[in-house]
Design an enzyme around this catalytic site. Structure first.
Site, short mmCIF file in Angstrom:
data_model
loop_
_atom_site.label_atom_id
_atom_site.label_comp_id
_atom_site.label_asym_id
_atom_site.label_seq_id
_atom_site.Cartn_x
_atom_site.Cartn_y
_atom_site.Cartn_z
N HIS A 53 0.81 -1.21 0.00
CA HIS A 53 0.00 0.00 0.00
C HIS A 53 0.84 1.27 0.00
O HIS A 53 0.31 2.36 -0.24
CB HIS A 53 -0.93 0.00 1.21
CG HIS A 53 -2.01 -1.04 1.14
ND1 HIS A 53 -3.28 -0.76 0.68
CD2 HIS A 53 -1.99 -2.36 1.43
CE1 HIS A 53 -4.01 -1.86 0.71
NE2 HIS A 53 -3.24 -2.86 1.15
N ASP A 84 3.67 9.33 -1.24
CA ASP A 84 2.53 8.52 -0.82
C ASP A 84 2.27 7.42 -1.83
O ASP A 84 2.42 7.63 -3.04
CB ASP A 84 1.27 9.39 -0.70
CG ASP A 84 0.44 9.04 0.52
OD1 ASP A 84 0.50 7.87 0.96
OD2 ASP A 84 -0.27 9.92 1.04
#
Length: 461
Positions: free
Chosen positions: A158, A366
Site C-alpha cells: 500500500h 505517498d
C-alpha cells in the site's frame, strides 16, 4: 469458489466494516462476503505472553470469520514500533535520514511474521487463496512456505516501493526481496513502484523481469502488477450529501461566516508534508493580503504511533507552526488555521469536504492517497471544489483534473491556492468531471477484483 483469507497487520472489526472504516476495509470485506473466508491479523492489543500464546480470537459475521491475536510487548516493540515503522516506513517513503536499523528488531520482525503464519496455518483449508497486505508482512509467505503451505498467496504493497539506491540503505534488503519472491502475485500502486522492484530484481538479484510483469529470481517465478486502489465514488457522494444537514457540519458553516474553506486531512506523519503545507498557506496570506480574514485552513491530523519519538516531534513542530502563523494573521474574530489533532467519523469528513472550496493534499511521498479521491467524490457537481494535489502522491497518475504541485515548493503551493480560489465555475466543473471519470474507471471494486482474478489464475505448485 475457493475461500479468501485476508491477512493484514490490523483487522477491522465487524462494526467498522459496516461503513465507519476506510475504503480498504470496505473493499476487503466485500470480497470476503462474496467468497466466504477469514480476516486474520493483529487485534491492536498488547497482551501478556500467556494470552498471546492462546489461539486466535474468532468472531463470526455471516460467511466471514474475523481472527485476531494480541502481541506481547517485546514483539510489539520489535516488529511494529521497531523494524516496520522505524526502518521500513521511512526508507520506503524516501526518508533514509529518519531510518533506524537494529538487528534485534529485524530478528523480531521476522520472528513475529513466522509466529503469525503458524497461528494462521491452523485455520487454513487446502484450496484457500491468501491475500497479504503491506510492509509489516513482507516475510509472511516465506514463513508459510517453510511450513509446507502451497496455497496461492498474493501480496499488495500500500506504500511506495523505493528505487534500488534507496532500498539498499536497508541492510537486509536482499532478504526482504527474496521474501517478496515467495508470493505468487505482488501488487503495487503505481507503474513507478513496479519498475523500481523490477530494477532491483535485474540489477541486484541477477534475475529477470519482463514488461508483462513476470519475474524470475531466487529460484521462484511470480507475477507483478499495478493495481491502483480506489474508492466507491457514488457511495461517498451520497454520504457527503446526507451529512450536509447534520448539526456538526452546520456549526462549521456558521462559524466560517462566509469565509472560503480549505480542507486537509492526514494522519500525523512526516511523509504528509504538513509543515510545508502550513508554510505555503502562510506565504499565501503574506502575498495576498486581500484573503486575510476571508479564508480558513482546517487541518485534521489524527495522532498516529504516538509512542514513537519521531511522531511526538512532528506533533510539537506542527503545533508550533500553527501557533506562529495564527499569531501573525489572527484577528479578534478570525483564526487562519484550525489545527485539530483528533479523529473524526468518516461521514463527517466527507461532508466537510463537500463544504470546502479547496482540498489540499500535499504529501512528500505517498503510495496512493485515498483522501485525494475521497475529496473529489464528495464534491457537489454543481459547485465543486478544487483538488490541489502533490505530484508525489500515487493518485496524481489518475487525477488529471487536480492542480498539481511540488510539496517542496512553498511558493508554488501558495500560487496554486491563489489560482484555485479564483478558478471559474466552468473550469472547476471540467476538472471535477475528469477526476470523477477516473474514479469510476478504477474504483475500489476494480482494484480488488483485478488483483484476486490474477491471484486465482495462478497454477498451484
Amino acid at each position: 469458489m475457493s475461500r479468501l483469507v485476508v491477512v493484514s497487520n490490523r483487522v477491522a472489526t465487524p462494526t467498522e466494516t459496516k461503513g465507519s472504516a476506510g475504503g480498504l476495509a470496505v473493499g476487503v470485506f466485500g470480497a470476503l462476503k462474496d467468497s466466504g473466508g477469514v480476516w486474520f491479523g493483529w487485534s491492536g492489543d498488547v497482551v501478556s505472553e500467556t494470552v498471546a500464546n492462546q489461539g486466535p480470537s474468532l468472531e463470526q459475521d455471516g460467511a466471514v470469520t474475523f481472527a485476531t491475536v494480541g502481541l506481547p510487548k517485546k514483539d510489539y516493540d520489535q516488529y511494529y514500533r521497531g523494524f516496520s515503522n522505524a526502518m521500513l516506513w521511512p526508507v520506503f517513503h524516501y526518508r533514509n535520514d529518519l531510518a533506524v536499523y537494529d538487528r534485534d528488531e529485524y530478528a523480531g520482525y521476522r520472528r513475529v511474521n513466522s509466529w503469525l503464519a503458524h497461528k494462521l496455518i491452523k485455520l487454513l483449508q487446502p484450496d484457500d487463496v491468501i491475500w497479504v497486505h503491506d510492509y509489516h508482512l513482507i516475510p509472511f509467505a516465506e514463513a508459510l512456505r517453510s511450513e509446507g503451505i502451497t496455497n496461492r498467496i498474493g501480496f499488495f504493497l500500500h506504500i511506495p516501493f523505493p528505487s534500488p539506491q534507496i532500498l539498499l540503505n536497508i541492510p537486509p534488503h536482499e532478504e526482504l526481496v527474496r521474501s517478496l519472491c515467495c508470493y505468487d502475485v505482488v501488487g503495487f500502486q503505481t507503474e513507478g513502484d513496479q519498475i523500481a522492484f523490477h530494477d532491483y530484481i535485474v540489477r541486484h538479484a541477477h534475475g529477470k523481469a519482463t514488461s508483462d510483469g513476470q519475474v524470475e529470481a531466487f529460484g521462484r517465478k511470480l507475477k507483478t502488477g499495478v493495481y491502483r486502489i480506489g474508492v466507491f465514488p457514488d457511495e461517498i457522494a451520497e454520504q457527503a450529501e446526507r451529512g450536509e444537514a447534520r448539526q456538526d457540519v452546520m456549526d462549521l458553516k456558521q462559524s466560517l461566516e462566509g469565509r472560503k474553506l480549505i480542507m486537509s486531512v492526514d494522519r500525523l506523519d512526516y511523509s504528509k508534508g504538513l509543515v510545508e503545507r502550513f508554510r505555503a498557506f502562510e506565504h499565501f496570506l503574506e502575498k495576498s493580503p486581500e484573503w486575510r480574514g476571508n479564508v480558513t485552513l482546517v487541518q485534521i491530523a489524527p495522532p498516529t504511533r504516538s509512542d514513537v519519538e519521531t511522531y511526538q516531534q512532528i506533533r510539537q513542530n506542527l503545533e508550533y507552526e500553527a501557533g506562529r502563523i495564527n499569531g501573525r494573521f489572527s484577528g479578534l474574530d478570525y483564526t487562519p488555521i484550525r489545527y485539530l489533532n483528533q479523529r473524526y467519523d468518516r461521514w463527517k469528513l466527507m461532508s466537510l469536504f463537500r463544504e470546502s472550496q479547496i482540498g489540499l493534499v500535499t504529501p512528500l511521498r505517498d503510495g496512493m492517497n485515498l483522501v485525494a479521491k475521497e475529496y473529489v467524490a464528495a464534491q457537489n457537481p454543481d459547485d465543486p471544489g478544487v483538488l490541489v494535489l502533490s505530484q508525489f502522491a500515487g493518485a496524481a497518475g489518475e487525477l488529471s483534473g487536480a492542480v498539481m504541485v511540488n510539496p517542496h515548493d512553498v511558493v508554488g503551493m501558495s500560487d496554486a491556492l491563489a489560482r484555485s480560489l479564483a478558478m471559474p465555475l466552468a473550469e472547476r466543473q471540467q476538472r471535477y468531471e475528469a477526476n470523477m471519470a477516473a474514479l469510476r474507471k478504477y474504483d475500489l471494486g476494480v482494484w480488488r477484483d483485478n488483483f484476486l482474478a490474477d491471484l486465482r489464475d495462478v497454477r498451484r505448485k
